[in-house]
Write a protein that holds these residues in place. Sequence first.
Motif: not given
Length: 214
Positions: A111-113, A207-211
């Motif tokens: 997701i980060r990428t 988003l990273e926390l969410l995923f």
Amino acid sequence: MANVAPNCDLSSVRDDPPPMVWSDAAARRRYHVGNLRAQLLEEARAILAEQGLAQLNLRSLAGRTGIAPGSVYHHYEGKAELLAELAAVGFQELESSLKQAQAEAQPGSRIRTLARAYFAFSRDEPALFTLMFEPAVALHPRVEGARDRCFAVLASAVAVALPARQDPAEIEKIARAVWASAHGAASLRLAERSGDDELMEDVILGLELLFGRR
């Protein structure tokens, strides 16, 4: 999906009647007949980036390209069609960037990428990026199709990041939320003309926390 670009009623924009004359012989020799449409699109993109949407019309495009305005109208019926093709090309390029990011993503950073690829495109192509989400342009069928294909790449990444989610409708809703978050941050950054990536980094971390860093 999120859109902070100002509304622009392009339907009311009309080009001046084109005079059927060449600008000059030297300019006329700058283009090749067999590749004229591609060259027109390239020059239109340059006008958009350098001068803005208000200065882009078929008459100015003919003058910059150095051809008879009637030749431009042979390829585009009006400004709306030209802008739709530009926006569709933008989504095609964004789709390619997201696909490349997806292919290169390491486990735990998918997701980060993809988010970084989205932000990079908005930073490198600010005028085109804004045009792609102009309401009057976004409704064109060609633009809708290109946008849907671009979104499908993001939805595919979300599905991989959340293997426990089996409902396609849920995947689509989550993907739209991710797109809206990324687009909102990118648009705010452009609106504020800021080089600060703090907002985008906060969105990525969120988003990273969410995923769960997937």
